[in-house]
Design an enzyme around this catalytic site. Structure first.
Site, short mmCIF file in Angstrom:
data_model
loop_
_atom_site.label_atom_id
_atom_site.label_comp_id
_atom_site.label_asym_id
_atom_site.label_seq_id
_atom_site.Cartn_x
_atom_site.Cartn_y
_atom_site.Cartn_z
N ARG A 41 35.10 33.13 44.42
CA ARG A 41 34.85 34.54 44.06
C ARG A 41 34.40 35.35 45.28
O ARG A 41 34.60 36.57 45.32
CB ARG A 41 33.80 34.59 42.93
CG ARG A 41 33.62 35.99 42.32
CD ARG A 41 32.72 35.94 41.08
NE ARG A 41 32.67 37.19 40.35
CZ ARG A 41 31.64 38.04 40.40
NH1 ARG A 41 30.58 37.77 41.11
NH2 ARG A 41 31.66 39.16 39.70
N ILE A 67 34.30 44.31 40.25
CA ILE A 67 34.77 43.00 39.83
C ILE A 67 33.85 42.68 38.65
O ILE A 67 32.63 42.82 38.75
CB ILE A 67 34.65 41.96 40.97
CG1 ILE A 67 35.10 40.55 40.51
CG2 ILE A 67 33.26 41.87 41.56
CD1 ILE A 67 35.19 39.53 41.68
N SER A 68 34.42 42.29 37.50
CA SER A 68 33.59 42.10 36.30
C SER A 68 32.58 40.97 36.50
O SER A 68 32.80 40.05 37.30
CB SER A 68 34.46 41.77 35.09
OG SER A 68 35.34 42.83 34.82
N GLN A 69 31.51 41.04 35.72
CA GLN A 69 30.51 39.97 35.70
C GLN A 69 31.19 38.65 35.30
O GLN A 69 32.02 38.64 34.38
CB GLN A 69 29.47 40.36 34.64
CG GLN A 69 28.33 39.41 34.48
CD GLN A 69 27.41 39.83 33.33
OE1 GLN A 69 27.55 40.91 32.77
NE2 GLN A 69 26.48 38.96 32.98
N PRO A 70 30.89 37.53 35.95
CA PRO A 70 31.53 36.27 35.58
C PRO A 70 31.42 35.95 34.09
O PRO A 70 32.39 35.46 33.49
CB PRO A 70 30.79 35.24 36.44
CG PRO A 70 30.38 36.01 37.65
CD PRO A 70 30.04 37.39 37.17
#
Ligand code: SAM
Length: 226
Positions: A41, A67-70
């Protein structure tokens, strides 16, 4: 040990920790967790942010986007219930991270982004990592009819309503996962096409996404869309 292999070990250790965290937050799908454990990531964010890449948080990627939260990526992917070889359309390529997760799960991936710069950056990193998928620059609220129908469609930006064009591009038993709500919060919705003209709708937790901008989304011009 060289500097880069030391850094790689550090990131690998952090990825393991992140996977443990996602597991403790209720993610159980091993194929999703295993993909998260493999994807670097830190390569999907600016080098100034790479030390924060394995925090469970969204991070800026430019153009007012994230970038979205995992946890969000894992939860959406788990809801899709993707099987190897299935055709998946992603709306909102952003950094390319979610697309990499889907490729790592051996899905046949199609992804659409409306911001030119993000589209180019994502293409570059995904090609560098050796993933093969199709990219489109444009308005994903209309889907991608040339390759329809899809087994899965995932929308990674918040929609005011479920975009009807996307529902039409689902295969029989196909799943659409889309966050729907206002600008503050959106409910995660899964729509499954159970026959030619019947759909099942399920509601899950609330999330907070950047807005889905387009013909079947929000109008352009809000402050978050820069
Ligand atoms: N999946 C992304 C990732 O892994 O980094 C998350 C991206 S971000 C939360 C949402 C993305 O949706 C942004 O890059 C935004 O530009 C894009 N977007 C918003 N509306 C769109 C539309 N109508 N068509 C395509 N992309 C759109």
């Amino acid at each position: 040990m060289s500097g880069s292999s030391k850094a790689n070990r550090k990131f690998k250790y952090r990825r393991n920790k992140l996977v443990e965290k996602l597991r403790s937050k209720g993610i159980h799908d091993e194929s999703v967790l295993s993909a998260i454990n493999k994807i670097p990531r830190h390569l999907f964010v600016d080098t100034a942010l790479e030390n924060r890449a394995y925090e469970d948080s969204a991070l800026p990627i430019g153009k007012g986007q994230t970038i979205s939260q995992p946890y969000t990526v894992a939860a959406q992917t788990e809801l899709l219930n993707v099987k190897q070889g299935e055709k998946v359309l992603e709306i909102g390529t952003g950094s390319g991270y979610q697309a990499a997760i889907l490729c790592e799960m051996r899905a046949d991936v199609y992804t659409i982004e409306r911001h030119k710069e993000l589209y180019h950056n994502a293409r570059e990193i995904l090609q560098y990592l050796g993933y093969r998928l199709r990219f489109k620059l444009g308005d994903g609220t209309l889907g991608w009819s040339a390759y329809a129908p899809y087994d899965c469609i995932v929308v990674t930006a918040g929609a005011p309503v479920v975009p009807d064009e996307l529902i039409k591009q689902l295969k029989l038993m196909g799943r659409l996962v889309v966050p729907v709500g206002d600008h503050e919060k959106q409910k995660m919705i899964r729509i499954t096409r159970i026959s030619e003209d019947a759909y099942e709708e399920e509601h899950f937790n609330n999330f907070k996404f950047v807005p889905l901008i387009g013909k079947k989304g929000w109008e352009e011009g809000r402050s978050t869309d820069t």
